[in-house]
Scaffold this motif. Structure first.
Motif, short mmCIF file in Angstrom:
data_model
loop_
_atom_site.label_atom_id
_atom_site.label_comp_id
_atom_site.label_asym_id
_atom_site.label_seq_id
_atom_site.Cartn_x
_atom_site.Cartn_y
_atom_site.Cartn_z
N VAL A 1 0.86 -1.18 0.00
CA VAL A 1 0.00 0.00 0.00
C VAL A 1 0.89 1.23 0.00
N VAL A 2 0.63 2.13 -0.94
CA VAL A 2 1.42 3.35 -1.07
C VAL A 2 0.48 4.54 -0.90
N TYR A 3 0.87 5.49 -0.03
CA TYR A 3 0.12 6.73 0.16
C TYR A 3 1.08 7.80 0.64
N ASP A 4 0.98 8.97 0.03
CA ASP A 4 1.80 10.13 0.42
C ASP A 4 3.27 9.75 0.51
N LYS A 5 3.76 9.01 -0.50
CA LYS A 5 5.16 8.57 -0.60
C LYS A 5 5.58 7.66 0.55
N ILE A 6 4.60 7.03 1.21
CA ILE A 6 4.88 6.07 2.27
C ILE A 6 4.45 4.69 1.79
N LYS A 7 5.29 3.68 2.02
CA LYS A 7 5.01 2.34 1.52
C LYS A 7 4.94 1.36 2.69
N LYS A 8 3.89 0.55 2.68
CA LYS A 8 3.73 -0.51 3.66
C LYS A 8 3.48 -1.81 2.91
N SER A 9 4.15 -2.88 3.30
CA SER A 9 4.03 -4.14 2.58
C SER A 9 4.00 -5.31 3.55
N ASN A 10 3.41 -6.39 3.08
CA ASN A 10 3.32 -7.62 3.85
C ASN A 10 3.09 -8.76 2.87
N SER A 11 3.24 -9.97 3.34
CA SER A 11 3.11 -11.13 2.46
C SER A 11 1.67 -11.57 2.27
N THR A 12 0.77 -11.19 3.15
CA THR A 12 -0.63 -11.64 3.04
C THR A 12 -1.59 -10.47 2.89
N ARG A 13 -1.59 -9.52 3.85
CA ARG A 13 -2.45 -8.36 3.77
C ARG A 13 -1.84 -7.21 4.57
N VAL A 14 -2.32 -6.02 4.29
CA VAL A 14 -1.83 -4.81 4.97
C VAL A 14 -3.02 -4.14 5.63
N GLU A 15 -2.84 -3.78 6.89
CA GLU A 15 -3.91 -3.12 7.64
C GLU A 15 -3.26 -2.12 8.61
N PHE A 16 -3.72 -0.86 8.57
CA PHE A 16 -3.13 0.18 9.42
C PHE A 16 -4.11 1.34 9.54
N THR A 17 -3.78 2.28 10.44
CA THR A 17 -4.57 3.49 10.68
C THR A 17 -3.66 4.70 10.52
N THR A 18 -4.17 5.74 9.84
CA THR A 18 -3.37 6.93 9.59
C THR A 18 -4.26 8.16 9.62
N THR A 19 -3.63 9.30 9.79
CA THR A 19 -4.36 10.58 9.74
C THR A 19 -4.32 11.18 8.34
N HIS A 20 -3.74 10.47 7.41
CA HIS A 20 -3.63 10.97 6.04
C HIS A 20 -4.93 10.74 5.28
N SER A 21 -5.29 11.70 4.45
CA SER A 21 -6.42 11.56 3.54
C SER A 21 -5.92 11.80 2.13
N GLY A 22 -6.51 11.09 1.20
CA GLY A 22 -6.09 11.24 -0.19
C GLY A 22 -6.20 9.93 -0.94
N MET A 23 -5.25 9.71 -1.85
CA MET A 23 -5.26 8.52 -2.70
C MET A 23 -4.45 7.40 -2.04
N PHE A 24 -5.09 6.23 -1.93
CA PHE A 24 -4.43 5.03 -1.44
C PHE A 24 -4.34 4.02 -2.59
N ARG A 25 -3.15 3.47 -2.79
CA ARG A 25 -2.90 2.54 -3.90
C ARG A 25 -2.45 1.20 -3.32
N CYS A 26 -3.24 0.16 -3.59
CA CYS A 26 -2.92 -1.19 -3.12
C CYS A 26 -2.44 -2.03 -4.30
N THR A 27 -1.28 -2.65 -4.16
CA THR A 27 -0.68 -3.43 -5.23
C THR A 27 -0.37 -4.83 -4.73
N VAL A 28 -0.78 -5.82 -5.49
CA VAL A 28 -0.44 -7.22 -5.22
C VAL A 28 0.44 -7.69 -6.38
N LYS A 29 1.60 -8.26 -6.06
CA LYS A 29 2.51 -8.63 -7.13
C LYS A 29 3.36 -9.83 -6.71
#
Length: 307
Positions: A155-183
């Motif tokens: 998951v990429v948002y505001d130039k921040i990247k979070k990754s995991n092998s199964t799923r990504v789950e988090f809480t943030t104060t950021h609003s905007g575009m969230f991009r989820c990539t599976v590869k």
């Protein structure tokens, strides 16, 4: 230490001095695709034997192919340069492939190893985003994954990247575009979602507001400075004008206080008034004297009337 194994390796090196070490490389192929396992040597291949997991598949010698297994079940073929081709690969085709290259005299020339990994294309990811107490809860996962399927969720948002092998789950104060990539190594899929929670201000919006406030304060300060400067100049002009008026009034008052000459001047005043004014030294000219007024003799009657 196993001395027998070391002794065996030394004997092999003595028997085959020109044999190159086995180089292992990894190749990723998508399911139902075609795999090409080439030979790294650039010289002409006279004889080569391919095997998978120590089980011989086929051999090429003098451009003739010899199969050690069912060609249809193998779905494999060898090209003239010794490259092994596998069509419509399945996950069972994954494994370690070894090729032995020989000289024309039958001596071993090279041994190469290739690790083939067959992967399925990744499924489409699903992204969830929900506003909770002025924060954004984000979750990205894949629900249609098959058994033993490997991939990475990112998951990429505001130039921040979070990754995991199964799923990504988090809480943030950021609003905007969230991009989820599976590869994985052979495919990649992306899902995007725009999230805007009330009560949150974007970082760039905050910067814009702060910059606007600074510009506004600077403009107000400059405006006050200009007004005060203009007011000071106006007061100075008023003081000068007032001073000039005071001087003018004083001059007029001084002129008014001077005694006025009588209506019928005496002969003495006439003589004083008729005297010529002094002229500059370079411009003095001879002026004829004024005639003196005649004095009339008084009669005896006039003398008597005088008090």
């Amino acid at each position: 230490m196993n001395f027998r194994r070391i002794f065996l390796v030394k004997c092999l090196l003595l028997w085959f001095p020109n044999v190159k070490g086995a180089d292992t490389r990894t190749i990723y192929v998508v399911v139902n695709g075609s795999a090409f396992l080439n030979i790294m040597t650039t010289e002409t291949v006279h004889e080569a034997t391919w095997s998978r997991n120590d089980q011989r598949l086929l051999q090429i010698k003098n451009k003739k192919i010899k199969y050690y297994t069912d060609s249809k079940g193998c779905r494999c073929n060898v090209l003239s340069d010794g490259t092994l081709q596998i069509q419509n690969v399945v996950k069972e085709d994954s494994g370690m492939y070894t090729v032995l290259v020989y000289h024309e005299d039958g001596k071993l020339k090279a041994e190469e190893k290739t690790k083939l990994i067959v992967q399925e294309p990744v499924p489409q990811p699903i992204i969830y985003a929900e506003c909770i107490n002025k924060t954004t809860a984000v979750k990205c996962e894949v629900k249609q994954a098959t058994k033993n399927q490997t991939f990475t969720v990112e998951v990429v948002y505001d130039k921040i990247k979070k990754s995991n092998s199964t799923r990504v789950e988090f809480t943030t104060t950021h609003s905007g575009m969230f991009r989820c990539t599976v590869k994985n190594e052979v495919s990649e899929k992306t899902t995007e979602k725009q999230v805007k929670c009330s009560g949150q201000l974007d970082f760039y919006l905050i910067i814009s507001i702060a910059g606007g406030a600074i510009l506004f304060v600077s403009f107000v300060i400059l405006l006050i400075f200009c007004i005060r400067k203009k007011k000071t100049e106006r007061l100075e002009d008023d003081d000068e004008e007032r001073t000039m008026q005071i001087r003018k009034v004083e001059t007029e008052m001084a002129v008014r206080e001077l005694p006025r000459p009588p209506a019928n001047p005496t002969p003495r005043q006439v003589r004083v008034q008729q005297r010529p004014l002094p002229q500059p030294q370079g411009q003095q000219q001879a002026v004829p004297p004024w005639p003196r007024p005649r004095t009339q003799p008084r009669t005896p009657n006039q003398l008597r009337e005088k008090p």
